[in-house]
Scaffold this motif. Sequence first.
Motif, PDB file in Angstrom:
ATOM      1  N   VAL A 117      91.992 110.720  87.356  1.00 23.24           N
ATOM      2  CA  VAL A 117      91.543 110.384  88.696  1.00 23.24           C
ATOM      3  C   VAL A 117      92.641 110.748  89.681  1.00 23.24           C
ATOM      4  CG1 VAL A 117      90.806 108.519  90.212  1.00 23.24           C
ATOM      5  CG2 VAL A 117      90.097 108.519  87.812  1.00 23.24           C
ATOM      6  N   GLU A 118      92.333 111.604  90.649  1.00 27.39           N
ATOM      7  CA  GLU A 118      93.356 112.095  91.567  1.00 27.39           C
ATOM      8  C   GLU A 118      93.563 111.189  92.777  1.00 27.39           C
ATOM      9  OE1 GLU A 118      95.335 114.468  90.928  1.00 27.39           O
ATOM     10  OE2 GLU A 118      94.342 115.152  89.113  1.00 27.39           O
ATOM     11  N   ASN A 119      92.539 110.422  93.161  1.00 27.90           N
ATOM     12  CA  ASN A 119      92.684 109.608  94.362  1.00 27.90           C
ATOM     13  C   ASN A 119      93.536 108.379  94.077  1.00 27.90           C
ATOM     14  OD1 ASN A 119      90.313 108.730  92.745  1.00 27.90           O
ATOM     15  ND2 ASN A 119      90.241 107.087  94.244  1.00 27.90           N
ATOM     16  N   SER A 120      94.234 107.896  95.098  1.00 26.68           N
ATOM     17  CA  SER A 120      95.007 106.673  94.971  1.00 26.68           C
ATOM     18  C   SER A 120      94.407 105.624  95.892  1.00 26.68           C
ATOM     19  CB  SER A 120      96.471 106.941  95.338  1.00 26.68           C
ATOM     20  OG  SER A 120      96.566 107.410  96.666  1.00 26.68           O
ATOM     21  N   GLY A 121      94.870 104.407  95.756  1.00 33.86           N
ATOM     22  CA  GLY A 121      94.378 103.332  96.589  1.00 33.86           C
ATOM     23  C   GLY A 121      93.352 102.447  95.910  1.00 33.86           C
ATOM     24  N   ARG A 122      92.914 102.793  94.727  1.00 33.36           N
ATOM     25  CA  ARG A 122      91.961 101.941  94.020  1.00 33.36           C
ATOM     26  C   ARG A 122      92.683 100.735  93.420  1.00 33.36           C
ATOM     27  NH1 ARG A 122      90.987 104.572  88.052  1.00 33.36           N
ATOM     28  NH2 ARG A 122      93.126 105.307  87.739  1.00 33.36           N
ATOM     29  N   GLU A 123      91.921  99.737  93.029  1.00 31.32           N
ATOM     30  CA  GLU A 123      92.500  98.552  92.408  1.00 31.32           C
ATOM     31  C   GLU A 123      92.629  98.762  90.906  1.00 31.32           C
ATOM     32  OE1 GLU A 123      91.825  93.999  93.276  1.00 31.32           O
ATOM     33  OE2 GLU A 123      90.334  94.684  91.803  1.00 31.32           O
ATOM     34  N   LEU A 124      93.797  98.475  90.383  1.00 29.35           N
ATOM     35  CA  LEU A 124      94.048  98.563  88.952  1.00 29.35           C
ATOM     36  C   LEU A 124      94.006  97.166  88.342  1.00 29.35           C
ATOM     37  CD1 LEU A 124      97.127 100.981  88.927  1.00 29.35           C
ATOM     38  CD2 LEU A 124      94.748 101.585  88.406  1.00 29.35           C
ATOM     39  N   LYS A 132      97.425  88.409  79.907  1.00 29.73           N
ATOM     40  CA  LYS A 132      97.454  87.983  81.298  1.00 29.73           C
ATOM     41  C   LYS A 132      97.088  89.171  82.171  1.00 29.73           C
ATOM     42  CE  LYS A 132     100.235  85.380  84.631  1.00 29.73           C
ATOM     43  NZ  LYS A 132     101.511  84.640  84.840  1.00 29.73           N
ATOM     44  N   GLU A 133      96.203  88.960  83.120  1.00 29.49           N
ATOM     45  CA  GLU A 133      95.727  90.053  83.974  1.00 29.49           C
ATOM     46  C   GLU A 133      96.420  90.040  85.330  1.00 29.49           C
ATOM     47  OE1 GLU A 133      91.582  90.478  84.524  1.00 29.49           O
ATOM     48  OE2 GLU A 133      91.164  90.974  82.430  1.00 29.49           O
ATOM     49  N   TYR A 134      96.671  91.254  85.810  1.00 33.82           N
ATOM     50  CA  TYR A 134      97.266  91.424  87.135  1.00 33.82           C
ATOM     51  C   TYR A 134      96.452  92.481  87.878  1.00 33.82           C
ATOM     52  CZ  TYR A 134     101.177  89.491  84.457  1.00 33.82           C
ATOM     53  OH  TYR A 134     101.961  88.725  83.626  1.00 33.82           O
ATOM     54  N   LYS A 135      96.220  92.253  89.146  1.00 34.69           N
ATOM     55  CA  LYS A 135      95.511  93.202  89.993  1.00 34.69           C
ATOM     56  C   LYS A 135      96.495  93.772  91.009  1.00 34.69           C
ATOM     57  CE  LYS A 135      91.293  91.950  88.466  1.00 34.69           C
ATOM     58  NZ  LYS A 135      90.299  92.833  87.835  1.00 34.69           N
ATOM     59  N   LEU A 136      96.522  95.077  91.124  1.00 36.84           N
ATOM     60  CA  LEU A 136      97.394  95.679  92.126  1.00 36.84           C
ATOM     61  C   LEU A 136      96.813  97.009  92.580  1.00 36.84           C
ATOM     62  CD1 LEU A 136     100.486  97.270  90.424  1.00 36.84           C
ATOM     63  CD2 LEU A 136      98.828  96.003  89.103  1.00 36.84           C
ATOM     64  N   LYS A 137      97.234  97.430  93.752  1.00 41.68           N
ATOM     65  CA  LYS A 137      96.728  98.656  94.345  1.00 41.68           C
ATOM     66  C   LYS A 137      97.478  99.862  93.798  1.00 41.68           C
ATOM     67  CE  LYS A 137      95.775 100.770  98.852  1.00 41.68           C
ATOM     68  NZ  LYS A 137      95.913 100.613 100.329  1.00 41.68           N
ATOM     69  N   GLU A 138      96.723 100.886  93.433  1.00 39.45           N
ATOM     70  CA  GLU A 138      97.319 102.103  92.884  1.00 39.45           C
ATOM     71  C   GLU A 138      97.929 102.951  93.987  1.00 39.45           C
ATOM     72  OE1 GLU A 138      96.032 105.499  89.630  1.00 39.45           O
ATOM     73  OE2 GLU A 138      94.577 104.899  91.159  1.00 39.45           O
ATOM     74  N   ALA A 139      99.069 103.546  93.679  1.00 34.22           N
ATOM     75  CA  ALA A 139      99.739 104.458  94.601  1.00 34.22           C
ATOM     76  C   ALA A 139      99.757 105.856  93.996  1.00 34.22           C
ATOM     77  CB  ALA A 139     101.169 103.993  94.886  1.00 34.22           C
ATOM     78  N   HIS A 140     100.006 106.851  94.820  1.00 37.34           N
ATOM     79  CA  HIS A 140     100.039 108.233  94.355  1.00 37.34           C
ATOM     80  C   HIS A 140     101.148 108.420  93.323  1.00 37.34           C
ATOM     81  CE1 HIS A 140      99.473 112.539  94.455  1.00 37.34           C
ATOM     82  NE2 HIS A 140     100.764 112.704  94.689  1.00 37.34           N
ATOM     83  N   CYS A 183     107.325 105.257  81.395  1.00 36.39           N
ATOM     84  CA  CYS A 183     107.808 106.044  82.529  1.00 36.39           C
ATOM     85  C   CYS A 183     107.162 107.422  82.606  1.00 36.39           C
ATOM     86  CB  CYS A 183     109.331 106.195  82.457  1.00 36.39           C
ATOM     87  SG  CYS A 183     109.923 107.218  81.086  1.00 36.39           S
ATOM     88  N   ARG A 184     106.473 107.832  81.542  1.00 36.75           N
ATOM     89  CA  ARG A 184     105.846 109.155  81.526  1.00 36.75           C
ATOM     90  C   ARG A 184     104.320 109.070  81.548  1.00 36.75           C
ATOM     91  NH1 ARG A 184     109.128 113.191  79.278  1.00 36.75           N
ATOM     92  NH2 ARG A 184     107.374 114.576  79.703  1.00 36.75           N
ATOM     93  N   THR A 185     103.789 107.869  81.698  1.00 40.43           N
ATOM     94  CA  THR A 185     102.342 107.678  81.671  1.00 40.43           C
ATOM     95  C   THR A 185     101.842 107.346  83.065  1.00 40.43           C
ATOM     96  OG1 THR A 185     102.484 106.849  79.396  1.00 40.43           O
ATOM     97  CG2 THR A 185     100.450 106.411  80.600  1.00 40.43           C
ATOM     98  N   LEU A 186     100.940 108.177  83.590  1.00 42.16           N
ATOM     99  CA  LEU A 186     100.406 107.999  84.938  1.00 42.16           C
ATOM    100  C   LEU A 186      99.158 107.129  84.916  1.00 42.16           C
ATOM    101  CD1 LEU A 186     100.763 111.697  86.154  1.00 42.16           C
ATOM    102  CD2 LEU A 186     102.186 109.771  86.863  1.00 42.16           C
ATOM    103  N   THR A 187      99.038 106.251  85.904  1.00 41.38           N
ATOM    104  CA  THR A 187      97.846 105.400  85.988  1.00 41.38           C
ATOM    105  C   THR A 187      96.594 106.216  86.274  1.00 41.38           C
ATOM    106  OG1 THR A 187      98.281 104.990  88.343  1.00 41.38           O
ATOM    107  CG2 THR A 187      99.186 103.411  86.759  1.00 41.38           C
ATOM    108  N   LYS A 188      96.728 107.365  86.930  1.00 43.90           N
ATOM    109  CA  LYS A 188      95.558 108.180  87.255  1.00 43.90           C
ATOM    110  C   LYS A 188      94.871 108.731  86.013  1.00 43.90           C
ATOM    111  CE  LYS A 188      97.793 112.710  87.786  1.00 43.90           C
ATOM    112  NZ  LYS A 188      98.046 113.843  88.705  1.00 43.90           N
ATOM    113  N   ASP A 189      95.574 108.700  84.866  1.00 49.71           N
ATOM    114  CA  ASP A 189      94.988 109.208  83.627  1.00 49.71           C
ATOM    115  C   ASP A 189      94.009 108.227  82.993  1.00 49.71           C
ATOM    116  OD1 ASP A 189      96.395 111.581  83.797  1.00 49.71           O
ATOM    117  OD2 ASP A 189      98.065 110.890  82.581  1.00 49.71           O
TER     118      ASP A 189
END
Length: 248
Positions: A5-12, A31-39, A84-90
């Motif tokens: 996923v290329e867009n940022s700003g979604r909730e993770l 334990k769950e955490y919600k945070l906003k994705e950044a580029h 450190c090498r794993t992107l959330t967009k994947d």
Amino acid sequence: MSGAVENSGRELTIRVLKFDPNSAVSKPHFKEYKLKEAHSMTIFIVLNMIREQYDSDLSFDFVCRAGICGSCGMMINGRPRLACRTLTKDFPDGVITLMPLPAFKLIKDLSVDTGNWFNGMSKRVESWIHAQEKSEEHMSQLEERVEPEIAQEVFELDRCIECGCCIASCGTKLMREDFVGAAGLNRVVRFMLDPHDERSDEDYYELVGDDNGVFGCMSLLACHDVCPKNLPLQSKIAYLRRKMASVN
């Protein structure tokens, strides 16, 4: 990775396994955490955000942030990876589950003790050059010449960062506690190829010529698939097995 996923700003949604084995009252739980994705956000960044903003008690390991130290290995959605090498967009659905690497002693939460395991492995396979002692003046002598092709092959295997991903992914290791694993077999081949080391195939057979060594490998080769440094584990384990099988 396909489907990124290329867009940022979604909730993770980050699900982290928390457990302190040294606490009498702690029990394993997510334990769950919600945070906003950044580029270009990585799991390493996510964990630091969680610890700084939501949960200062969260334990995980890191040093270099550049895929060199191997400290931040963990299970990310069921696969051993470096944070450190794993992107959330994947992760298209934005749900990411983090767990500690299996096969190592748990320290707390996502932190495991890989150091003592690798230290023991190094001693077990005698991870140092074995050669006849030279004169006291040897420090001033020129090193023995090594062909560039051989030097490059040895250097390639020396790129192991001891992250533990190959050990955590190994089916044999999970069933056989004393299995030396791909990291140990890779270390043996590194010294077999080094012309400075004078050990024979028979000497190496004494170290890894059994079911806890190269003959215990089931050739599932998950180690090869998950290695973050893309070491040639498949070909080197096969090479070592052929060499050890030829020892009478």
